[in-house]
Write a protein that holds these residues in place. Structure first.
Motif: not given
Length: 317
Positions: A13, A51, A53, A55, A305, A307
């Motif tokens: 990632l 950024e 992220k 999950k 996941e 990103k």
């Protein structure tokens, strides 16, 4: 081995966020991107990086950093330009990082990248790559000492492959000049603003080996011929088959006899999609606003996941 799989996924990632920028362009007619700069020209920009992220549909990280960058024309000849792209960025302060790593990352706090272009403004190469290489290798080595111990030998192998990238001029140009490459992307090309271009690109493999295929689409949204200004977009989708092969190849190098890693790579779904936007005054050749948004999706077993990295360059003066 689950620990290794998890860390390799995190590494992928990270790597895919900073890699993969190609400068292949398809020529046509109507708008010409040719630089008309002079020695001493200075343009200042605000650079923003975001950024996120995720999950399993829950956001777990949301960071951003903003810094100033300056574009200075050091020299201009009949066949080339020499440019300095300089920036100052306090990574430790921006991300509230512990003081233990402040010394390591301070090596890249201030950076001057000296590079050249052709007479029409397309990027040709970094001149001070050895100086940049030294700083990056020193920083990466110090961070590895701080965060990795003897138990992390597999991760160290992968990190060493990435560290080797900084040993060459090509590596520095491929992985550490994303903002510069984006700035110069359209120069040296002619575009028909009434047509949509669909073409195949080959992108560098961050772990070595054969290039990775991608399909790109480029199209214009606005054109103001009176003021030499235009807005266009470029979307890129990386071949999922090639990314899966890349993952499998890295696992094979790490543990060639481990069947669980082979099965893990086989079942992994890995997608990388880019959206790029450009607002340009094509005469004299200055971007008003550029953005890149990269979405990386990774699915393993029942875990998802994602990103999202967004990168912006905006002219300030």
């Amino acid at each position: 081995m689950k620990f290794l799989q998890f860390n390799i996924c995190i590494l992928f990632l990270t790597v895919f966020s900073t890699s993969f920028y190609a400068q292949e362009k398809k020529d046509s007619l109507k708008i010409q991107f040719i630089s008309y700069w002079s020695k001493g020209d200075v343009y200042k920009f605000k650079v923003k990086k975001f950024e996120e992220k995720w999950k399993d549909d829950k956001i777990v990280k949301n960071d951003s950093i903003i810094y100033d960058a300056t574009f200075t024309v050091l020299d201009s000849t009949a066949t080339s330009y020499k440019i300095k792209w300089s920036y100052k960025i306090d990574i430790a302060k921006s991300f509230n990082l512990p003081s233990s790593i402040e010394s390591a990352i301070s090596k890249v706090k201030d950076m001057d990248i000296i590079y050249t272009t052709s007479e029409v403004g397309d990027f040709t190469g970094v001149e001070n790559w050895e100086e940049i290489s030294k700083k990056m290798k020193e920083m990466t080595s110090e961070l590895m000492k701080l965060f990795l111990d003897d138990k992390d030998s597999e991760i160290k192998k992968v990190m060493q492959q990435l560290l080797d990238v900084y040993n060459s001029k090509e590596g520095i140009e491929t992985y550490l000049t994303k903002d510069i490459q984006m700035f110069h992307y359209p120069f040296g090309a002619e575009f028909n603003t009434e047509e949509k271009f669909v073409y195949e690109e080959e992108l560098p493999n961050p772990f070595g080996g054969k290039p990775i295929k991608a399909i790109s689409t480029l199209y214009f949204d606005e054109v103001d011929e009176e003021n030499s200004r235009c807005v266009f977009y470029r979307n890129m989708n990386i071949d999922p088959k090639d990314t899966k092969e890349l993952v499998a190849d890295v696992f094979k190098k790490l543990a060639p006899k481990d069947k669980s890693l082979k099965e893990f790579a086989k079942n992994m779904v890995f997608e990388v999609n880019d959206t790029n936007g450009y607002d340009y005054v094509y005469n004299p050749g200055v971007p008003i606003y550029i953005f890149n948004e990269r979405e990386i999706i990774m699915k393993v077993d029942k875990k998802n996941e994602k990103k999202i990295d967004r990168f912006e360059i905006e002219l300030t003066e």
